[in-house]
Scaffold this motif. Structure first.
Motif, short mmCIF file in Angstrom:
data_model
loop_
_atom_site.label_atom_id
_atom_site.label_comp_id
_atom_site.label_asym_id
_atom_site.label_seq_id
_atom_site.Cartn_x
_atom_site.Cartn_y
_atom_site.Cartn_z
N PRO A 78 -26.41 -18.61 -36.87
CA PRO A 78 -25.40 -18.66 -37.51
C PRO A 78 -25.41 -19.95 -38.36
N VAL A 79 -24.40 -19.72 -39.67
CA VAL A 79 -24.50 -20.87 -40.57
C VAL A 79 -23.19 -21.02 -41.06
N ILE A 80 -22.56 -22.39 -41.23
CA ILE A 80 -21.25 -22.52 -41.52
C ILE A 80 -21.07 -23.03 -43.23
N THR A 81 -20.24 -22.47 -43.76
CA THR A 81 -19.74 -23.04 -45.09
C THR A 81 -19.00 -23.87 -45.07
N VAL A 82 -19.37 -24.92 -45.94
CA VAL A 82 -18.44 -26.20 -46.32
C VAL A 82 -17.90 -26.26 -47.73
N GLN A 83 -16.53 -26.45 -47.97
CA GLN A 83 -16.24 -26.44 -49.36
C GLN A 83 -15.32 -27.79 -49.37
N VAL A 84 -15.68 -28.62 -50.54
CA VAL A 84 -15.24 -29.92 -50.71
C VAL A 84 -14.16 -29.92 -52.01
N ASN A 85 -13.07 -30.51 -51.60
CA ASN A 85 -11.98 -30.40 -52.77
C ASN A 85 -11.79 -29.23 -53.24
N ASP A 86 -11.77 -28.02 -52.53
CA ASP A 86 -11.41 -26.88 -52.81
C ASP A 86 -12.33 -26.21 -54.08
N ARG A 91 -6.42 -29.15 -39.71
CA ARG A 91 -5.48 -28.14 -39.72
C ARG A 91 -6.49 -26.87 -39.36
N ILE A 92 -5.85 -25.84 -38.64
CA ILE A 92 -6.54 -24.55 -38.07
C ILE A 92 -5.66 -23.36 -38.69
N ASP A 93 -6.47 -22.78 -39.50
CA ASP A 93 -5.78 -21.59 -40.37
C ASP A 93 -4.50 -21.92 -40.85
N ASP A 94 -4.60 -23.04 -41.53
CA ASP A 94 -3.42 -23.56 -42.54
C ASP A 94 -2.19 -24.20 -41.57
N MET A 95 -2.61 -24.34 -40.19
CA MET A 95 -1.55 -24.62 -39.29
C MET A 95 -1.74 -26.26 -38.98
N GLY A 138 -9.30 -26.87 -41.53
CA GLY A 138 -9.02 -27.77 -42.88
C GLY A 138 -8.91 -29.40 -42.38
N LEU A 139 -9.76 -29.99 -43.27
CA LEU A 139 -9.83 -31.51 -42.99
C LEU A 139 -9.22 -32.33 -44.13
N ASP A 140 -8.19 -32.94 -44.09
CA ASP A 140 -7.62 -33.81 -45.20
C ASP A 140 -7.67 -35.08 -44.91
N ASN A 172 -10.06 -33.16 -49.25
CA ASN A 172 -9.88 -32.12 -48.32
C ASN A 172 -11.48 -31.45 -48.11
N ILE A 173 -11.64 -30.83 -47.00
CA ILE A 173 -12.78 -30.23 -46.51
C ILE A 173 -12.39 -29.01 -45.72
#
Length: 266
Positions: free
Chosen positions: A107-115, A140-144, A210-212, A237-238
């Protein structure tokens, strides 16, 4: 798709290594394979070296979905991604020629930086402070909102990446057949004023992490993607999710992931 017998070798060009690999090239060509110089023309991409070389081969060739990856170690190297070494390369070719090969999917993860910009990771992403000061990250987990982390940093690892940096922080080793990713802490502060979970936790494939980064002087943390550092400025954010991509590798029979874990650590 390129010819299924086109092989691209990924390795650091060194004179002694070139001469060492020549018998392998000859052996491959003698078994009906073609050696190509452009990875785009390859159906099989083979890294030479340990796990670091394998990670670089996957990253530098764009996490391709239409080819197989394989890793070959030298005599003084070992690797959890690499099923083969210089001594059993002939067995690898024989397996491919006779179509008896088994394919393993990582498996591979996708990382998005600053949206914005997105990256892929086969091993892990790490985020750490660049100054002698704790980094503060809202998790944040699922925006929570889940927690506010204070410490040296965080690691988000794939199941195969769980045996690396993640394991050194007492994270769990996860079976790569489980589609998930793991979050581990680096030297978190836990006292009467600050509190985090204080242990690694695992998120299912459908979760979004989510990591802010709190902008308090750590606006330029170091982000490590697999074994590369990315100098991305002004990180706010990441977002990390499990990708639909998988890395397909050639597997030796009777050499499971847990066989290699046992050989490496026990």
């Amino acid at each position: 798709m390129p010819n299924r017998k086109n092989i691209y070798f990924y390795y650091r060009r060194e004179n002694d290594l070139d001469s060492t690999l020549k018998p392998l090239f000859d052996l491959a060509q003698g078994n009906g394979f073609s050696i190509v110089t452009d990875p785009e023309d390859a159906s099989i991409i083979i890294s030479v070296g340990g796990d670091g070389a394998f990670l670089q081969a996957v990253r530098k060739t764009g996490f391709r979905q239409d080819c197989l990856y394989a890793g070959i170690t030298r005599s003084d190297e070992s690797g959890l991604y690499c099923d083969f070494n210089m001594d059993n390369f002939e067995a690898m070719l024989d397996t491919m020629v006779n179509e008896e090969m088994e394919v393993r999917k990582f498996p591979v993860i996708t990382v998005q930086v600053n949206d914005g910009t997105s990256f892929y990771c086969l091993n892990e992403i790490s985020i750490r402070s660049t100054i002698i000061k704790t980094i503060v990250i809202d998790v944040r987990i699922d925006d929570m909102y889940f927690e506010t982390f204070r410490g040296d940093g965080l690691i988000v690892a794939t199941p195969t990446g769980s045996t690396g940096y993640n394991k050194s922080t007492r994270g769990a080793v996860i079976d790569p057949k489980i589609p998930c990713f793991q979050v581990s802490e680096l030297a978190s502060l836990n006292n009467n004023r600050y509190r985090t979970l204080g242990s690694s936790f695992v998120l299912n494939k459908d979760r979004k992490l989510g990591l802010d980064v709190i902008q308090d002087g750590n606006d330029h943390p170091i982000i490590g993607l697999d074994n590369e550092a990315f100098p991305i400025k002004n990180i706010k954010n990441i977002t990390v999710t499990l990708s639909d991509k998988v890395i397909k590798t050639v597997k030796l029979k009777n050499n499971s992931y847990w066989d290699r874990v046992k050989r490496t650590f026990l």
